[in-house]
Design a protein around this motif. Structure first.
Motif, PDB file in Angstrom:
ATOM      1  N   LEU A   4     -17.451  54.089   1.067  1.00 48.56           N
ATOM      2  CA  LEU A   4     -16.427  53.364   0.318  1.00 48.56           C
ATOM      3  C   LEU A   4     -16.136  51.989   0.911  1.00 48.56           C
ATOM      4  CD1 LEU A   4     -13.858  56.145  -0.520  1.00 48.56           C
ATOM      5  CD2 LEU A   4     -15.485  55.072  -2.037  1.00 48.56           C
ATOM      6  N   PHE A   7     -17.013  48.888  -1.277  1.00 52.67           N
ATOM      7  CA  PHE A   7     -16.119  48.728  -2.421  1.00 52.67           C
ATOM      8  C   PHE A   7     -14.773  48.166  -1.974  1.00 52.67           C
ATOM      9  CE2 PHE A   7     -19.006  52.125  -3.834  1.00 52.67           C
ATOM     10  CZ  PHE A   7     -19.556  51.459  -4.909  1.00 52.67           C
ATOM     11  N   ASN A  11     -13.326  44.751  -3.354  1.00 48.86           N
ATOM     12  CA  ASN A  11     -11.993  44.734  -3.943  1.00 48.86           C
ATOM     13  C   ASN A  11     -11.155  43.624  -3.309  1.00 48.86           C
ATOM     14  OD1 ASN A  11      -9.811  45.428  -5.377  1.00 48.86           O
ATOM     15  ND2 ASN A  11      -9.278  47.239  -4.197  1.00 48.86           N
TER      16      ASN A  11
END
Length: 52
Positions: A4, A7, A11
């Motif tokens: 993750l 990401f 973001n």
């Protein structure tokens, strides 16, 4: 969860670009014209003051 992490960085990147564009838009739309008007008013005041 290491999968993750990309990401999360994307973001952050998208959010920072969105904030940057919003700040630039707000500055150019609302604040910068006021500074321009202020300089024009100062110029007229100085010209009026020099004539008298």
């Amino acid at each position: 969860m290491p999968q993750l992490i990309p990401f999360y960085f994307l973001n952050q990147l998208y959010f920072s670009f969105v904030v940057l564009f919003v700040v630039i838009y707000i500055l150019s739309k609302y604040f910068l014209p006021l500074f321009t008007l202020q300089q024009v008013i100062r110029l007229f005041i100085v010209k009026l003051n020099n004539k008298s």
